[in-house]
Scaffold this motif. Sequence first.
Motif, PDB file in Angstrom:
ATOM      1  N   MET A 151       0.831  -1.195   0.000  1.00 15.18           N
ATOM      2  CA  MET A 151       0.000   0.000   0.000  1.00 15.18           C
ATOM      3  C   MET A 151       0.869   1.249   0.000  1.00 15.18           C
ATOM      4  SD  MET A 151      -3.292  -0.454   2.515  1.00 15.18           S
ATOM      5  CE  MET A 151      -2.425  -1.178   3.895  1.00 15.18           C
ATOM      6  N   THR A 152       0.383   2.277  -0.671  1.00 11.83           N
ATOM      7  CA  THR A 152       1.030   3.580  -0.539  1.00 11.83           C
ATOM      8  C   THR A 152       0.727   4.131   0.851  1.00 11.83           C
ATOM      9  OG1 THR A 152      -0.875   4.851  -1.317  1.00 11.83           O
ATOM     10  CG2 THR A 152       0.659   4.001  -3.004  1.00 11.83           C
ATOM     11  N   PHE A 153       1.452   5.188   1.221  1.00 14.65           N
ATOM     12  CA  PHE A 153       1.215   5.804   2.530  1.00 14.65           C
ATOM     13  C   PHE A 153      -0.219   6.324   2.630  1.00 14.65           C
ATOM     14  CE2 PHE A 153       1.801   9.674   5.328  1.00 14.65           C
ATOM     15  CZ  PHE A 153       1.787   8.956   6.515  1.00 14.65           C
ATOM     16  N   ASP A 154      -0.711   6.968   1.584  1.00 16.12           N
ATOM     17  CA  ASP A 154      -2.084   7.490   1.609  1.00 16.12           C
ATOM     18  C   ASP A 154      -3.095   6.361   1.760  1.00 16.12           C
ATOM     19  OD1 ASP A 154      -1.309  10.113   1.456  1.00 16.12           O
ATOM     20  OD2 ASP A 154      -1.637  10.295  -0.709  1.00 16.12           O
ATOM     21  N   GLU A 155      -2.871   5.262   1.069  1.00 21.74           N
ATOM     22  CA  GLU A 155      -3.784   4.118   1.184  1.00 21.74           C
ATOM     23  C   GLU A 155      -3.741   3.532   2.584  1.00 21.74           C
ATOM     24  OE1 GLU A 155      -3.593   2.479  -3.444  1.00 21.74           O
ATOM     25  OE2 GLU A 155      -2.149   1.757  -1.942  1.00 21.74           O
ATOM     26  N   TRP A 156      -2.530   3.426   3.129  1.00 20.89           N
ATOM     27  CA  TRP A 156      -2.395   2.920   4.496  1.00 20.89           C
ATOM     28  C   TRP A 156      -3.114   3.832   5.486  1.00 20.89           C
ATOM     29  CZ3 TRP A 156       0.054   5.182   8.774  1.00 20.89           C
ATOM     30  CH2 TRP A 156       0.221   4.350   9.882  1.00 20.89           C
ATOM     31  N   MET A 157      -2.931   5.137   5.349  1.00 16.07           N
ATOM     32  CA  MET A 157      -3.591   6.082   6.257  1.00 16.07           C
ATOM     33  C   MET A 157      -5.105   5.961   6.168  1.00 16.07           C
ATOM     34  SD  MET A 157      -1.856   9.757   6.893  1.00 16.07           S
ATOM     35  CE  MET A 157      -2.289  10.382   5.305  1.00 16.07           C
ATOM     36  N   ARG A 158      -5.635   5.901   4.960  1.00 13.73           N
ATOM     37  CA  ARG A 158      -7.093   5.797   4.810  1.00 13.73           C
ATOM     38  C   ARG A 158      -7.619   4.522   5.463  1.00 13.73           C
ATOM     39  NH1 ARG A 158      -6.067   8.058  -0.359  1.00 13.73           N
ATOM     40  NH2 ARG A 158      -6.103   5.998  -1.354  1.00 13.73           N
ATOM     41  N   ALA A 159      -6.887   3.434   5.306  1.00 18.51           N
ATOM     42  CA  ALA A 159      -7.326   2.174   5.901  1.00 18.51           C
ATOM     43  C   ALA A 159      -7.303   2.251   7.426  1.00 18.51           C
ATOM     44  CB  ALA A 159      -6.428   1.031   5.416  1.00 18.51           C
ATOM     45  N   VAL A 160      -6.233   2.821   7.981  1.00 10.64           N
ATOM     46  CA  VAL A 160      -6.132   2.946   9.432  1.00 10.64           C
ATOM     47  C   VAL A 160      -7.211   3.886   9.965  1.00 10.64           C
ATOM     48  CG1 VAL A 160      -4.699   3.792  11.340  1.00 10.64           C
ATOM     49  CG2 VAL A 160      -3.686   2.369   9.548  1.00 10.64           C
ATOM     50  N   LEU A 161      -7.413   5.004   9.317  1.00 13.82           N
ATOM     51  CA  LEU A 161      -8.415   5.971   9.776  1.00 13.82           C
ATOM     52  C   LEU A 161      -9.816   5.370   9.769  1.00 13.82           C
ATOM     53  CD1 LEU A 161      -7.072   9.233   8.091  1.00 13.82           C
ATOM     54  CD2 LEU A 161      -6.938   8.590  10.508  1.00 13.82           C
ATOM     55  N   ALA A 162     -10.108   4.553   8.778  1.00 14.11           N
ATOM     56  CA  ALA A 162     -11.417   3.897   8.728  1.00 14.11           C
ATOM     57  C   ALA A 162     -11.574   2.937   9.906  1.00 14.11           C
ATOM     58  CB  ALA A 162     -11.574   3.144   7.411  1.00 14.11           C
ATOM     59  N   ARG A 163     -10.488   2.223  10.237  1.00 17.73           N
ATOM     60  CA  ARG A 163     -10.542   1.304  11.377  1.00 17.73           C
ATOM     61  C   ARG A 163     -10.671   2.056  12.692  1.00 17.73           C
ATOM     62  NH1 ARG A 163      -5.296  -2.141  10.451  1.00 17.73           N
ATOM     63  NH2 ARG A 163      -5.739  -2.790  12.593  1.00 17.73           N
ATOM     64  N   VAL A 164     -10.001   3.196  12.803  1.00 17.06           N
ATOM     65  CA  VAL A 164     -10.095   4.007  14.021  1.00 17.06           C
ATOM     66  C   VAL A 164     -11.510   4.543  14.194  1.00 17.06           C
ATOM     67  CG1 VAL A 164      -9.305   6.132  15.141  1.00 17.06           C
ATOM     68  CG2 VAL A 164      -7.649   4.603  14.034  1.00 17.06           C
ATOM     69  N   GLU A 165     -12.083   5.050  13.112  1.00 23.12           N
ATOM     70  CA  GLU A 165     -13.455   5.569  13.187  1.00 23.12           C
ATOM     71  C   GLU A 165     -14.433   4.469  13.606  1.00 23.12           C
ATOM     72  OE1 GLU A 165     -16.162   8.940  12.642  1.00 23.12           O
ATOM     73  OE2 GLU A 165     -13.990   8.746  12.831  1.00 23.12           O
ATOM     74  N   ALA A 166     -14.264   3.272  13.030  1.00 24.28           N
ATOM     75  CA  ALA A 166     -15.143   2.154  13.380  1.00 24.28           C
ATOM     76  C   ALA A 166     -14.953   1.757  14.842  1.00 24.28           C
ATOM     77  CB  ALA A 166     -14.861   0.967  12.463  1.00 24.28           C
ATOM     78  N   ALA A 167     -13.715   1.794  15.320  1.00 26.03           N
ATOM     79  CA  ALA A 167     -13.452   1.454  16.723  1.00 26.03           C
ATOM     80  C   ALA A 167     -14.091   2.472  17.664  1.00 26.03           C
ATOM     81  CB  ALA A 167     -11.952   1.365  16.969  1.00 26.03           C
ATOM     82  N   LEU A 168     -13.980   3.751  17.326  1.00 26.64           N
ATOM     83  CA  LEU A 168     -14.626   4.775  18.145  1.00 26.64           C
ATOM     84  C   LEU A 168     -16.136   4.600  18.155  1.00 26.64           C
ATOM     85  CD1 LEU A 168     -12.477   7.872  17.093  1.00 26.64           C
ATOM     86  CD2 LEU A 168     -12.663   6.943  19.417  1.00 26.64           C
ATOM     87  N   GLU A 169     -16.703   4.326  16.998  1.00 23.13           N
ATOM     88  CA  GLU A 169     -18.148   4.063  16.912  1.00 23.13           C
ATOM     89  C   GLU A 169     -18.537   2.924  17.857  1.00 23.13           C
ATOM     90  OE1 GLU A 169     -20.790   5.135  15.244  1.00 23.13           O
ATOM     91  OE2 GLU A 169     -20.105   6.363  13.556  1.00 23.13           O
ATOM     92  N   ARG A 170     -17.671   1.903  17.898  1.00 22.26           N
ATOM     93  CA  ARG A 170     -17.970   0.711  18.690  1.00 22.26           C
ATOM     94  C   ARG A 170     -17.810   0.964  20.185  1.00 22.26           C
ATOM     95  NH1 ARG A 170     -14.741  -2.094  16.100  1.00 22.26           N
ATOM     96  NH2 ARG A 170     -12.969  -2.418  17.511  1.00 22.26           N
ATOM     97  N   TYR A 171     -16.779   1.705  20.561  1.00 19.72           N
ATOM     98  CA  TYR A 171     -16.487   1.890  21.980  1.00 19.72           C
ATOM     99  C   TYR A 171     -17.263   3.040  22.618  1.00 19.72           C
ATOM    100  CZ  TYR A 171     -12.680  -1.529  21.907  1.00 19.72           C
ATOM    101  OH  TYR A 171     -11.944  -2.691  21.821  1.00 19.72           O
ATOM    102  N   LEU A 172     -17.777   3.964  21.828  1.00 21.05           N
ATOM    103  CA  LEU A 172     -18.581   5.049  22.393  1.00 21.05           C
ATOM    104  C   LEU A 172     -20.024   4.594  22.573  1.00 21.05           C
ATOM    105  CD1 LEU A 172     -17.264   8.047  20.265  1.00 21.05           C
ATOM    106  CD2 LEU A 172     -17.053   7.830  22.753  1.00 21.05           C
ATOM    107  N   PRO A 173     -20.657   4.945  23.691  1.00 25.58           N
ATOM    108  CA  PRO A 173     -22.082   4.607  23.842  1.00 25.58           C
ATOM    109  C   PRO A 173     -22.916   5.263  22.746  1.00 25.58           C
ATOM    110  CG  PRO A 173     -21.126   5.319  25.929  1.00 25.58           C
ATOM    111  CD  PRO A 173     -20.122   5.634  24.877  1.00 25.58           C
ATOM    112  N   GLY A 174     -23.964   4.597  22.309  1.00 25.00           N
ATOM    113  CA  GLY A 174     -24.833   5.146  21.281  1.00 25.00           C
ATOM    114  C   GLY A 174     -25.613   6.351  21.774  1.00 25.00           C
TER     115      GLY A 174
END
Length: 294
Positions: A1-24
């Motif tokens: 992966m390019t750096f930009d592709e890697w960043m986008r993939a990580v950021l998507a995982r971080v956003e999903a993790a925050l969605e999961r760990y924050l109360p609805g």
Amino acid sequence: MTFDEWMRAVLARVEAALERYLPGSDVAPARLHEAMRYAALGGGKRVRPLLAHAAGELTLARPAALEAASAALEMIHVYSLVHDDMPCMDDDALRRGKPTVHVQYDEATALLVGDALQSQAFVALTDASALDAPTQAALVRELALASGSVGMAGGQAIDLDSVGLTLSRPQLETMHRMKTGALLRASVRMGALAGTAPDADAMRALDAYAAAVGLAFQVVDDILDVTTDSATLGKTAGKDAKDGKPTYVSIIGLDASRALAAQLRRDAHEALAHFSGRAVRLAELADLVVNRVS
């Protein structure tokens, strides 16, 4: 992966993790949970989670472990921003391109949002499905030390006490290594510790890298505060000078601040030489931090 592709993939995982760990926002108290999600989701550079993921790749950390650590780091960071923006501190109306939490909601809610995000960070770190007990304990300690009185909170206290004063360069560096650098250092350390425990030499190299990147981040922020408009920054530009806060630009000047940022980038790269080319993502993140001013 390019750096930009890697960043986008990580950021998507971080956003999903925050969605999961924050109360609805449908969970009582709904308004508080809505405000927590308003503060934490859908914005920000996510430098701390990116650093954690990059360091974790060196130690073969599992994705679930890095997601828990990243969510915790980002929640602590966001809580600090929410409190920092309140009228009793920096009194700012804009953060990440939208109204700050106390403006969008109210001051009492903003205070509670910061308190609750801090607690929720440690909930994420004690997710038994992501981290074993010894790793949980190590990461909890790293995050607690970095965010407390000898780290981020202590640095903020020094910052508030320094308004209108002229600090020496060593005093300014001490303040920023606590206020900004401590959590950035913890991000690198927590990412590494989430995998196979690195040896002492590797941790020293990572600490040297994190020290350089952490200070560079603040130097660049000081530069951007006087060279960039509010729309680009996502927060109020020129506020440090207006509020009489000591910065690298006010103490050593703009050109010297740019030169210092460039030197800190070189220091970060030199620290990574220990890893013989395996720390590519950490090197790219050092470039990302400093190249914001180029």
